[in-house]
Enzyme design. Structure first.
Site, PDB file in Angstrom:
ATOM      1  N   ALA A 130       2.314 -31.288  -8.279  1.00 10.94           N
ATOM      2  CA  ALA A 130       1.833 -32.507  -9.183  1.00 10.94           C
ATOM      3  C   ALA A 130       1.139 -33.259  -9.975  1.00 10.94           C
ATOM      4  O   ALA A 130       0.836 -34.481  -8.904  1.00 10.94           O
ATOM      5  CB  ALA A 130       3.283 -32.731  -9.824  1.00 10.94           C
ATOM      6  N   GLU A 162      -8.560 -38.087 -12.161  1.00 10.33           N
ATOM      7  CA  GLU A 162      -8.451 -38.862 -13.697  1.00 10.33           C
ATOM      8  C   GLU A 162      -8.128 -38.454 -14.347  1.00 10.33           C
ATOM      9  O   GLU A 162      -8.692 -38.847 -16.090  1.00 10.33           O
ATOM     10  CB  GLU A 162      -9.408 -40.340 -13.290  1.00 10.33           C
TER      11      GLU A 162
HETATM   12  C1  LIG Z   1     -11.600 -36.339  -4.676  1.00 13.82           C
HETATM   13  C2  LIG Z   1     -10.033 -36.658  -5.520  1.00 13.82           C
HETATM   14  C3  LIG Z   1      -9.485 -38.145  -5.043  1.00 13.82           C
HETATM   15  C4  LIG Z   1      -8.370 -38.504  -5.307  1.00 13.82           C
HETATM   16  N1  LIG Z   1      -7.606 -39.288  -5.753  1.00 13.82           N
HETATM   17  C5  LIG Z   1      -6.390 -39.671  -6.208  1.00 13.82           C
HETATM   18  C6  LIG Z   1      -5.979 -41.204  -5.605  1.00 13.82           C
HETATM   19  O1  LIG Z   1      -6.583 -41.729  -5.539  1.00 13.82           O
HETATM   20  N2  LIG Z   1      -4.950 -40.830  -6.683  1.00 13.82           N
HETATM   21  C7  LIG Z   1      -3.462 -39.614  -7.050  1.00 13.82           C
HETATM   22  O2  LIG Z   1      -2.549 -40.267  -7.635  1.00 13.82           O
HETATM   23  N3  LIG Z   1      -4.395 -38.263  -7.362  1.00 13.82           N
HETATM   24  C8  LIG Z   1      -5.789 -38.818  -7.054  1.00 13.82           C
HETATM   25  N4  LIG Z   1      -6.239 -37.482  -6.876  1.00 13.82           N
HETATM   26  C9  LIG Z   1      -5.553 -36.062  -8.143  1.00 13.82           C
HETATM   27  C10 LIG Z   1      -5.987 -35.617  -8.858  1.00 13.82           C
HETATM   28  O3  LIG Z   1      -5.759 -37.298  -9.728  1.00 13.82           O
HETATM   29  C11 LIG Z   1      -5.715 -34.538  -9.528  1.00 13.82           C
HETATM   30  O4  LIG Z   1      -6.127 -33.401  -8.711  1.00 13.82           O
HETATM   31  C12 LIG Z   1      -5.729 -34.367 -11.048  1.00 13.82           C
HETATM   32  O5  LIG Z   1      -5.422 -35.100 -12.203  1.00 13.82           O
HETATM   33  C13 LIG Z   1      -5.413 -32.657 -11.133  1.00 13.82           C
HETATM   34  O6  LIG Z   1      -4.826 -32.392 -10.449  1.00 13.82           O
HETATM   35  P1  LIG Z   1      -4.064 -31.015 -10.211  1.00 13.82           P
HETATM   36  O7  LIG Z   1      -5.166 -31.512  -8.686  1.00 13.82           O
HETATM   37  O8  LIG Z   1      -2.319 -30.178  -9.600  1.00 13.82           O
HETATM   38  O9  LIG Z   1      -4.851 -29.693 -10.705  1.00 13.82           O
HETATM   39  P2  LIG Z   1      -3.533 -29.289 -11.622  1.00 13.82           P
HETATM   40  O10 LIG Z   1      -2.904 -29.861 -12.417  1.00 13.82           O
HETATM   41  O11 LIG Z   1      -2.478 -28.653 -10.999  1.00 13.82           O
HETATM   42  O12 LIG Z   1      -4.523 -28.266 -12.563  1.00 13.82           O
HETATM   43  C14 LIG Z   1      -5.074 -27.374 -12.231  1.00 13.82           C
HETATM   44  C15 LIG Z   1      -5.660 -26.701 -13.158  1.00 13.82           C
HETATM   45  O13 LIG Z   1      -4.880 -25.880 -14.932  1.00 13.82           O
HETATM   46  C16 LIG Z   1      -5.669 -26.937 -15.749  1.00 13.82           C
HETATM   47  N5  LIG Z   1      -4.641 -27.507 -16.560  1.00 13.82           N
HETATM   48  C17 LIG Z   1      -3.190 -28.157 -16.499  1.00 13.82           C
HETATM   49  N6  LIG Z   1      -2.370 -28.310 -16.965  1.00 13.82           N
HETATM   50  C18 LIG Z   1      -3.143 -28.009 -18.404  1.00 13.82           C
HETATM   51  C19 LIG Z   1      -2.853 -28.266 -19.452  1.00 13.82           C
HETATM   52  N7  LIG Z   1      -2.071 -28.355 -20.205  1.00 13.82           N
HETATM   53  N8  LIG Z   1      -4.037 -27.893 -20.424  1.00 13.82           N
HETATM   54  C20 LIG Z   1      -5.346 -27.184 -20.246  1.00 13.82           C
HETATM   55  N9  LIG Z   1      -5.340 -26.948 -18.953  1.00 13.82           N
HETATM   56  C21 LIG Z   1      -4.466 -27.459 -17.803  1.00 13.82           C
HETATM   57  C22 LIG Z   1      -6.678 -28.549 -15.188  1.00 13.82           C
HETATM   58  O14 LIG Z   1      -7.331 -28.379 -15.981  1.00 13.82           O
HETATM   59  C23 LIG Z   1      -7.050 -28.023 -13.614  1.00 13.82           C
HETATM   60  O15 LIG Z   1      -8.364 -26.891 -14.389  1.00 13.82           O
HETATM   61  C24 LIG Z   1      -7.339 -37.880  -6.363  1.00 13.82           C
HETATM   62  C25 LIG Z   1      -8.220 -35.874  -6.743  1.00 13.82           C
HETATM   63  C26 LIG Z   1      -9.593 -35.908  -5.935  1.00 13.82           C
HETATM   64  C27 LIG Z   1      -9.879 -34.373  -6.082  1.00 13.82           C
END
Ligand SMILES: Cc1cc2nc3c(=O)[nH]c(=O)nc-3n(C[C@H](O)[C@H](O)[C@H](O)COP(=O)(O)OP(=O)(O)OC[C@H]3O[C@@H](n4cnc5c(N)ncnc54)[C@H](O)[C@@H]3O)c2cc1C
Length: 407
Positions: free
Chosen positions: A132, A369
């Protein structure tokens, strides 16, 4: 009254970061990026010396007591050098320190905020999990009350500074019935120390961007967290997580603006150096077009984050404006980095020039973010009346800048 001028202090911060970066970071960054090396001493030591690690934290809590525009300016200058540097501002200052400042008890501020603002301890933010990210209600980490402690179990992934930070702001379900219903009022926020038994971390090994930075995961196996480390009230975790993002996104917006400027400057330089068909490539209209877009994106992105910073200084809720600034700047930075590589031709496809690094680095901010899609949906929802921001129990303290009235 409109005022676009920066105060002496604001100009000084930007200048100090620029000078430190040119001297202590720029000569090494390419090599550190190539070797996937986070230079803890040089980077965190230098940032602490410049008071950046507590930049907008009041002096009484060990910080520099500067306003939120200074935080934005520092973020912009840091990402002009390399995204890995700005990420530190986003997680340590934006997501963590400002949350402790706003939601923490006096005891928590003394125990955690003061050493963090002084740069003696480094802090991170743990919301995302393997299953998530955007869907924060889908996290699985639990915090079960046992006497005067909470027992935390779960795994956080993609966590910036996971292997580096001393303290983490962790979001977990403290109400298991509400977890089943995906009701976010069952989430709580905890201050977790790396030294707590059952905590372990590791790096994300296959990461292909922000290579001079540290990104990893951490697991909590029966980690005992004292009740005194609940941030805010029990079950306020979701609100705190979203509040933290308002501050983190601000630094991401300002940082991405710095990345656009870095792409613009590298492109202008190269467009003068490289010649084709008997002229500098800058003479070709299609190259001019890419450079002109970088300038319009840079200026627009800057105005958007400056507006957010101004609102923060005034104590005005800015979730909507900050989200827009973050969305616009990060998407524009991806366009700028792609065009910067294009302008450099094959040389842009090599790490001999910095634009390839910019291209890899910019993408992260389009994801973390709040992804591009989540921000797009949020902005539409504000317009359609599906979303409004309700007041929260605690709000980021306003900052009275000379010439502006404190609210
Ligand atoms: C370099 C890096 C540093 C990070 N640092 C932190 C940190 O310090 N702390 C932390 O907690 N997290 C961190 N993250 C995690 C980051 O916040 C998440 O990767 C981000 O919130 C997206 O979540 P996910 O990767 O699970 O993608 P998902 O939520 O699985 O999304 C996958 C795709 O589906 C799309 N999608 C999902 N839901 C919807 C919707 N309702 N409508 C339209 N499109 C949708 C998204 O836009 C995306 O294109 C980091 C990520 C990276 C890459």
């Amino acid at each position: 009254m409109m005022n676009f001028s920066l105060t002496d202090e604001q100009q000084q911060v930007a200048k100090a970061v620029r000078e430190w970066g040119a001297r202590d970071v720029a000569p090494y960054i390419r090599e550190h990026d190539r070797r996937h090396h986070f230079d803890r001493e040089r980077v965190l030591g230098g940032m602490a010396e410049l008071d950046l690690l507590g930049i907008s934290v009041p002096q009484e809590y060990g910080g520099a007591g500067m306003d939120y525009l200074c935080l934005g300016l520092a973020s912009e200058e840091l990402e002009y050098l390399d995204t890995s540097l700005r990420v530190i501002m986003s997680v340590h200052v934006g997501l963590n320190c400002l949350s402790l400042l706003t939601w923490g008890t006096e005891d928590q501020k003394q125990r955690y905020l003061v050493p963090q603002a002084q740069g003696k301890k480094i802090a991170g933010y743990g919301l995302t999990e393997p299953g998530a990210g955007s869907d924060a209600r889908g996290i699985q980490t639990t915090a079960i009350k046992k006497g005067d402690r909470y027992i935390l179990n779960g795994e956080k992934s993609w966590i910036s500074l996971a292997d580096v930070a001393d303290n983490f702001l962790v979001i977990a379900w403290s109400d298991i019935e509400k977890k089943k219903l995906r009701d976010p009022s069952g989430l709580s926020a905890f201050i977790v120390e790396r030294t707590f038994r059952g905590f372990s971390s590791g790096p994300m090994k296959e990461k292909w961007g922000i290579l001079a930075g540290n990104t990893g995961f951490f697991t909590m196996d029966e980690v005992e967290v004292p009740e005194a480390n609940v941030l805010g009230q029990v079950c306020e975790g979701f609100k705190i997580a979203m509040f933290a993002l308002d501050q983190g996104r601000y630094t991401v917006a300002a940082g991405a603006t710095g990345l656009i400027r870095a792409c613009r400057d590298a492109s202008v330089k190269y467009a003068h150096e490289r010649r084709t068909f008997g002229v500098e490539i800058g003479e070709h209209q299609l190259v001019k077009e890419m450079i002109a877009h970088m300038e319009s994106d840079y200026q627009a992105a800057r105005l958007l984050w400056l507006r957010s910073g101004w609102m923060k200084n005034q104590g005005i809720r800015n979730t909507r404006e900050t989200g827009l600034a973050k969305w616009f700047a990060t998407v524009a930075s991806e366009r700028a980095a792609s065009d910067a590589v294009q302008i450099h031709g094959a040389n842009g496809y090599s790490d001999e020039y910095p634009v390839g690094r910019f291209y890899r680095n910019c993408k992260g901010a389009v994801i973390y973010e709040g992804t591009r899609e989540i921000h797009k949906v949020m902005q539409a929802d504000y317009l359609l009346g599906y979303r409004t921001d309700r007041p929260t129990r605690c709000e980021l303290p306003a900052y009275a800048v000379e010439g502006h009235e404190e609210k």
